[in-house]
Enzyme design. Structure first.
Site, PDB file in Angstrom:
ATOM      1  N   ASN A   1       0.828  -1.204   0.000  1.00 51.47           N
ATOM      2  CA  ASN A   1       0.000   0.000   0.000  1.00 51.47           C
ATOM      3  C   ASN A   1       0.862   1.254   0.000  1.00 51.47           C
ATOM      4  O   ASN A   1       2.058   1.200   0.236  1.00 51.47           O
ATOM      5  CB  ASN A   1      -0.934  -0.001   1.215  1.00 51.47           C
ATOM      6  CG  ASN A   1      -1.966  -1.117   1.124  1.00 51.47           C
ATOM      7  OD1 ASN A   1      -2.471  -1.416   0.054  1.00 51.47           O
ATOM      8  ND2 ASN A   1      -2.254  -1.756   2.236  1.00 51.47           N
ATOM      9  N   CYS A   2       0.201   2.377  -0.280  1.00 53.46           N
ATOM     10  CA  CYS A   2       0.847   3.678  -0.309  1.00 53.46           C
ATOM     11  C   CYS A   2       1.714   3.863   0.925  1.00 53.46           C
ATOM     12  O   CYS A   2       1.270   3.513   2.024  1.00 53.46           O
ATOM     13  CB  CYS A   2      -0.239   4.749  -0.366  1.00 53.46           C
ATOM     14  SG  CYS A   2       0.388   6.422  -0.435  1.00 53.46           S
ATOM     15  N   PRO A   3       2.919   4.348   0.776  1.00 53.91           N
ATOM     16  CA  PRO A   3       3.528   4.909  -0.445  1.00 53.91           C
ATOM     17  C   PRO A   3       4.433   3.924  -1.185  1.00 53.91           C
ATOM     18  O   PRO A   3       5.148   4.318  -2.095  1.00 53.91           O
ATOM     19  CB  PRO A   3       4.367   6.058   0.115  1.00 53.91           C
ATOM     20  CG  PRO A   3       4.889   5.494   1.411  1.00 53.91           C
ATOM     21  CD  PRO A   3       3.749   4.635   1.955  1.00 53.91           C
TER      22      PRO A   3
END
Length: 80
Positions: A16-18
């Site tokens: 997941n981000c980032p």
């Protein structure tokens, strides 16, 4: 099948981000000018994250993005 001819594929599915953008930047830095990186991600946010990163970063060009079920594919060319 995509019209983009990828030099290398980066699989960041499940991250997941980032992380998709971080890993994309690290891998792009290793490519030669003109080479294309195919990035495979499952984070829906990667669509805007990768596009935003490519649009604000010199030396890269976002060639396209595709959505296939829960996999988001990004094509980024190193331009310098």
């Amino acid at each position: 099948m995509s019209e983009h001819e990828a030099t290398q594929t980066l699989d960041v599915k499940g991250q997941n981000c980032p992380m998709p953008v971080v890993k994309t930047k690290q891998t792009i830095d290793e490519l030669a000018t003109g080479e294309v990186l195919e990035v495979l991600a499952t984070d829906p946010g990667s669509m805007s994250d990768v596009a935003g990163w490519a649009n604000t970063t010199t030396g890269v060009e976002l060639l396209g993005q595709e959505e296939d079920g829960d996999v988001f594919t990004h094509y980024v060319r190193k331009t310098e």
